[in-house]
Write an enzyme that holds these catalytic residues in place. Sequence first.
Site, PDB file in Angstrom:
ATOM      1  N   GLN A 177      -6.025 -17.631 -76.389  1.00  0.00           N
ATOM      2  CA  GLN A 177      -6.443 -18.871 -77.037  1.00  0.00           C
ATOM      3  C   GLN A 177      -7.859 -19.225 -76.603  1.00  0.00           C
ATOM      4  OE1 GLN A 177      -4.019 -22.276 -76.073  1.00  0.00           O
ATOM      5  NE2 GLN A 177      -3.622 -21.596 -73.991  1.00  0.00           N
ATOM      6  N   ASP A 242      -3.793 -21.423 -85.226  1.00  0.00           N
ATOM      7  CA  ASP A 242      -2.950 -22.608 -85.137  1.00  0.00           C
ATOM      8  C   ASP A 242      -3.690 -23.766 -85.806  1.00  0.00           C
ATOM      9  OD1 ASP A 242      -1.220 -24.634 -84.497  1.00  0.00           O
ATOM     10  OD2 ASP A 242      -1.196 -24.248 -82.341  1.00  0.00           O
ATOM     11  N   GLU A 277       0.038 -20.644 -87.761  1.00  0.00           N
ATOM     12  CA  GLU A 277       0.979 -21.463 -87.014  1.00  0.00           C
ATOM     13  C   GLU A 277       0.918 -22.918 -87.468  1.00  0.00           C
ATOM     14  OE1 GLU A 277       2.109 -22.535 -82.346  1.00  0.00           O
ATOM     15  OE2 GLU A 277       0.643 -20.956 -82.793  1.00  0.00           O
ATOM     16  N   ASP A 311       6.204 -24.298 -85.106  1.00  0.00           N
ATOM     17  CA  ASP A 311       5.823 -24.823 -83.797  1.00  0.00           C
ATOM     18  C   ASP A 311       6.429 -26.219 -83.621  1.00  0.00           C
ATOM     19  OD1 ASP A 311       4.680 -25.630 -81.441  1.00  0.00           O
ATOM     20  OD2 ASP A 311       2.620 -25.602 -82.152  1.00  0.00           O
ATOM     21  N   LYS A 335       7.987 -22.983 -77.048  1.00  0.00           N
ATOM     22  CA  LYS A 335       7.034 -23.646 -76.155  1.00  0.00           C
ATOM     23  C   LYS A 335       7.763 -24.028 -74.875  1.00  0.00           C
ATOM     24  CE  LYS A 335       3.647 -25.522 -78.174  1.00  0.00           C
ATOM     25  NZ  LYS A 335       2.754 -26.356 -79.009  1.00  0.00           N
ATOM     26  N   CYS A 365      -1.798 -24.835 -72.571  1.00  0.00           N
ATOM     27  CA  CYS A 365      -2.964 -24.692 -71.705  1.00  0.00           C
ATOM     28  C   CYS A 365      -2.865 -25.595 -70.480  1.00  0.00           C
ATOM     29  CB  CYS A 365      -4.231 -25.013 -72.486  1.00  0.00           C
ATOM     30  SG  CYS A 365      -4.196 -26.643 -73.278  1.00  0.00           S
TER      31      CYS A 365
END
Length: 417
Positions: A177, A242, A277, A311, A335, A365
């Site tokens: 990412q 995403d 996404e 997601d 996730k 993150c």
Amino acid sequence: MSTLVTIREVLASHGFGSFFFDDQAAIKAGAHREGAAYVGRAQTPGFKAIREPSQSVSVMLVLSDGYVAKGDCASVQYTGVGGREPRLHADQLAAQVEKQLAPHLRGLAVRSFREIAIFAEKIIEESFQSPRAAAYGVSQALLDAAAHIAGHHLMAQVIKDEWQIKRPLAIVPIYGQCGDERYRNVDKMIPKNVPVLPHGLINTPDLVGVDGEKLEEYVRWVNVRIAQLRTSDDYHPVIHIDVYGLIGSCAGGSIDTTAKIIQRLERAAYPHQLHIEHPLDAGGRDKQIEALGTLRRTLKSRGCKVAIVADEWANTADDVHLFAEAGAADMVHIKTPDLGSLHNTIDAILDCHQHGVGPFLGGSCTETDLSARATANVGVATRVTQVLAKPGMGFDEGFSVVFNEMNRVLRVAQMLS
């Protein structure tokens, strides 16, 4: 080990995550960006500012033989939206671990990771204010303890043994990412042959454009850049973007217009496989399943091979099951902090495999090196479609944490076999 090893003490210390907690509602509403900060009023409950430093809590299980097993509690970047629990507050959570959970774990032997993880999760759910974040960190420490007690120190092997997974441990593709550095970090990913890139962080309407033209330009640039910088003709990464539901927003909620934009993106990405996404947000789990399913069927009827990745609203193992069972997406982003205890993540991954849906083992993150390493072990054991490079938004650090952990696990496993 011949001697029974028990949990002697449970400790917790507060810390930072590797990025920020961001108020997604305020950002989508057009919050002004100044440098690394956002200016304006927070909209999501639990936020005092639009951007706040992410926090974490380290859970330490002091075992009777002196070993200290560790795990980190964490929340995702966009907490409090999409059905997720509010952000964690580290001081408060650390105190709860030591006062409310520790008395139940002291003296217990970790004979089965799965069994004691379920036990701990039930206690946490009864009274903790951030139960999923708490269970996530506690389960990592329990998995670490189980690997130590087993004598091989491989969390991946514990998972493989307890879930009776037949396939051998294996390296899985890493998804990098880029954060806000949408161009510079792509240039870092390509020389390292990152299998899936770049995420894009397409989190404001201007990054998509009125009819998707800005996003189309970016995808085309990534495609060209791969051709310019790759060092081998055999390197053909997947382009994964995403978009935080913003293609659907820019399309005015129209499935047909959303599909047309995605078809243009597919042409811009060619010859690379494209993942999109969270292309749209229907505002709730059941509506999201229905809308994504309709979009996926529409794309396939037009010969489009773009993989749709679910997601938002897939926050629990039960949610993931419903998305997979309905065939609402080609992949589901599992996730990890949202699912709480790691046994839920493992169950969700295996459920996706059973339904022919690709499990994308992700997270955020905002996590830490400990949670990223535990996640890498889960990926190696369950053979996911791809695993997120985390923590942080700088790419290099998260990529090295996940890549190095997977390779360590495989090398030790080879020696033990």
